[in-house]
Design an enzyme around this catalytic site. Structure first.
Site, mmCIF file in Angstrom:
data_model
loop_
_atom_site.group_PDB
_atom_site.id
_atom_site.type_symbol
_atom_site.label_atom_id
_atom_site.label_comp_id
_atom_site.label_asym_id
_atom_site.label_seq_id
_atom_site.Cartn_x
_atom_site.Cartn_y
_atom_site.Cartn_z
ATOM 1 N N THR A 27 -31.675 -60.810 28.956
ATOM 2 C CA THR A 27 -30.994 -61.479 27.834
ATOM 3 C C THR A 27 -31.980 -62.344 27.041
ATOM 4 O O THR A 27 -31.828 -62.515 25.833
ATOM 5 C CB THR A 27 -29.821 -62.356 28.314
ATOM 6 O OG1 THR A 27 -30.270 -63.210 29.370
ATOM 7 C CG2 THR A 27 -28.669 -61.503 28.811
ATOM 8 N N ARG A 35 -21.220 -57.574 29.610
ATOM 9 C CA ARG A 35 -20.019 -58.190 30.179
ATOM 10 C C ARG A 35 -19.529 -59.357 29.318
ATOM 11 O O ARG A 35 -18.374 -59.700 29.343
ATOM 12 C CB ARG A 35 -20.293 -58.670 31.609
ATOM 13 C CG ARG A 35 -20.289 -57.522 32.573
ATOM 14 C CD ARG A 35 -20.347 -57.975 34.017
ATOM 15 N NE ARG A 35 -20.473 -56.819 34.854
ATOM 16 C CZ ARG A 35 -21.604 -56.158 35.049
ATOM 17 N NH1 ARG A 35 -22.709 -56.567 34.466
ATOM 18 N NH2 ARG A 35 -21.649 -55.092 35.812
ATOM 19 N N ILE A 104 -31.760 -51.416 32.901
ATOM 20 C CA ILE A 104 -32.121 -50.031 32.562
ATOM 21 C C ILE A 104 -33.021 -49.970 31.331
ATOM 22 O O ILE A 104 -33.217 -48.903 30.759
ATOM 23 C CB ILE A 104 -30.846 -49.185 32.317
ATOM 24 C CG1 ILE A 104 -30.004 -49.781 31.181
ATOM 25 C CG2 ILE A 104 -30.019 -49.072 33.600
ATOM 26 C CD1 ILE A 104 -28.780 -48.938 30.804
ATOM 27 N N ASP A 105 -33.612 -51.111 30.950
ATOM 28 C CA ASP A 105 -34.329 -51.190 29.680
ATOM 29 C C ASP A 105 -35.822 -50.891 29.757
ATOM 30 O O ASP A 105 -36.484 -50.776 28.727
ATOM 31 C CB ASP A 105 -34.123 -52.583 29.056
ATOM 32 C CG ASP A 105 -34.359 -53.707 30.063
ATOM 33 O OD1 ASP A 105 -35.426 -53.716 30.716
ATOM 34 O OD2 ASP A 105 -33.475 -54.578 30.197
ATOM 35 N N HIS A 120 -30.238 -48.840 38.733
ATOM 36 C CA HIS A 120 -29.236 -48.238 37.846
ATOM 37 C C HIS A 120 -29.834 -47.252 36.852
ATOM 38 O O HIS A 120 -29.177 -46.878 35.883
ATOM 39 C CB HIS A 120 -28.455 -49.337 37.119
ATOM 40 C CG HIS A 120 -27.642 -50.186 38.039
ATOM 41 N ND1 HIS A 120 -27.274 -51.485 37.744
ATOM 42 C CD2 HIS A 120 -27.142 -49.936 39.276
ATOM 43 C CE1 HIS A 120 -26.564 -51.990 38.756
ATOM 44 N NE2 HIS A 120 -26.493 -51.063 39.692
ATOM 45 N N CYS A 128 -31.155 -32.762 30.377
ATOM 46 C CA CYS A 128 -30.143 -31.777 30.034
ATOM 47 C C CYS A 128 -29.345 -31.437 31.283
ATOM 48 O O CYS A 128 -29.921 -31.134 32.333
ATOM 49 C CB CYS A 128 -30.798 -30.514 29.465
ATOM 50 S SG CYS A 128 -29.618 -29.165 29.211
ATOM 51 N N ILE A 230 -34.304 -67.748 33.684
ATOM 52 C CA ILE A 230 -35.342 -67.231 34.564
ATOM 53 C C ILE A 230 -36.729 -67.311 33.926
ATOM 54 O O ILE A 230 -37.717 -67.660 34.571
ATOM 55 C CB ILE A 230 -35.000 -65.781 34.998
ATOM 56 C CG1 ILE A 230 -36.055 -65.203 35.941
ATOM 57 C CG2 ILE A 230 -34.803 -64.858 33.823
ATOM 58 C CD1 ILE A 230 -35.821 -65.525 37.355
#
Length: 240
Positions: A27, A35, A104-105, A120, A128, A230
């Site tokens: 973030t 969320r 997942i970035d 994740h 595919c 963090i």
């Protein structure tokens, strides 16, 4: 000795640190935690994010899934922040053994981290569903509607949707790193999403550090709790 000084001391004394992080790590790079649903979201979508990001929704409403996924889950302009950079430096110095992330970035890899376990999956890997051909995130973003392969199959992101299981091999590696760690630093996660949150149970040491803006269910078990962002906490490891 305050919390940050104690953490600094523990890091200096250790060569076997493992970091486990969640959405709060990203973030600070401008990637929203889906969320915390904003007003704009409510205007654009008829379903909550957890519903859209489920396997059932992907199968039944594939077009709407990809509309949300392209708008909210791929953040091409995001750059690593102080937390990502500090963790990469600690690995380079031989102190950090692994980063285990729910994100997942791909920002940990962009920052220079090499041993990254993505629980994740990643937006940067897409396959595919018919022939298995690999595609990058740009293929998803630049496609009209549902992204398709040259063979005509749907190109599905390599991310774990709700109702889907985590990769067994990745979980086993995460358990191995955590159970053998001297210091376990957990940051930017509420520790409420299972099975990932259950990984904490495998830690056997006595230097469990929790860094988060809010309280977590694990606070009482931690040896050190630091409230706040963090990146603000870890940036001390970037100082000369």
């Amino acid at each position: 000795m305050d919390g940050k000084q104690k953490l600094k001391q523990w890091v200096e004394d250790s060569g076997n640190i493992v970091f486990f992080g969640g959405a709060g790590v990203s973030t600070e790079s401008g990637i929203p935690d889906f969320r915390s649903v904003d007003g704009l979201y409510r205007q654009q979508y008829d379903y909550p994010p957890e519903t859209i990001l489920s396997h059932t929704f992907y199968e039944r409403h594939t077009g709407e899934f990809f509309r949300f996924y392209k708008n909210k889950m791929i953040c091409k302009d995001a750059k690593p922040n102080a937390a990502h950079l500090a963790l990469a430096r600690l690995e380079e110095e031989g102190k950090l053994r692994a980063v285990i992330t729910q994100n997942i970035d791909g920002l940990h890899q962009m920052a220079g981290s090499r041993t990254v376990l993505e629980l994740h999956g990643s937006v940067h890997r897409n396959y595919c569903t018919r022939c298995g051909k690999f595609y990058d995130a740009d293929h998803i973003l630049n496609s009209e509607g549902i992204p398709l392969c040259q063979c005509g199959g749907i190109v599905k992101p390599d991310v774990v949707l709700y109702e889907e299981g985590l990769d067994y091999g990745t979980m086993q590696r995460a358990i191995s790193f955590i159970s053998g760690a001297d210091v376990l630093i957990i940051g930017g996660t509420s520790l409420t999403v299972y099975p990932a949150a259950g990984l904490v149970d495998y830690y056997r040491g006595h230097k469990l550090v929790l860094i988060n803006k809010g309280a977590t269910p694990m606070d009482s078990r931690a040896d050190l709790v630091i409230g706040g962002a963090i990146g603000e906490t870890l940036k001390m490891f970037l100082e000369p």
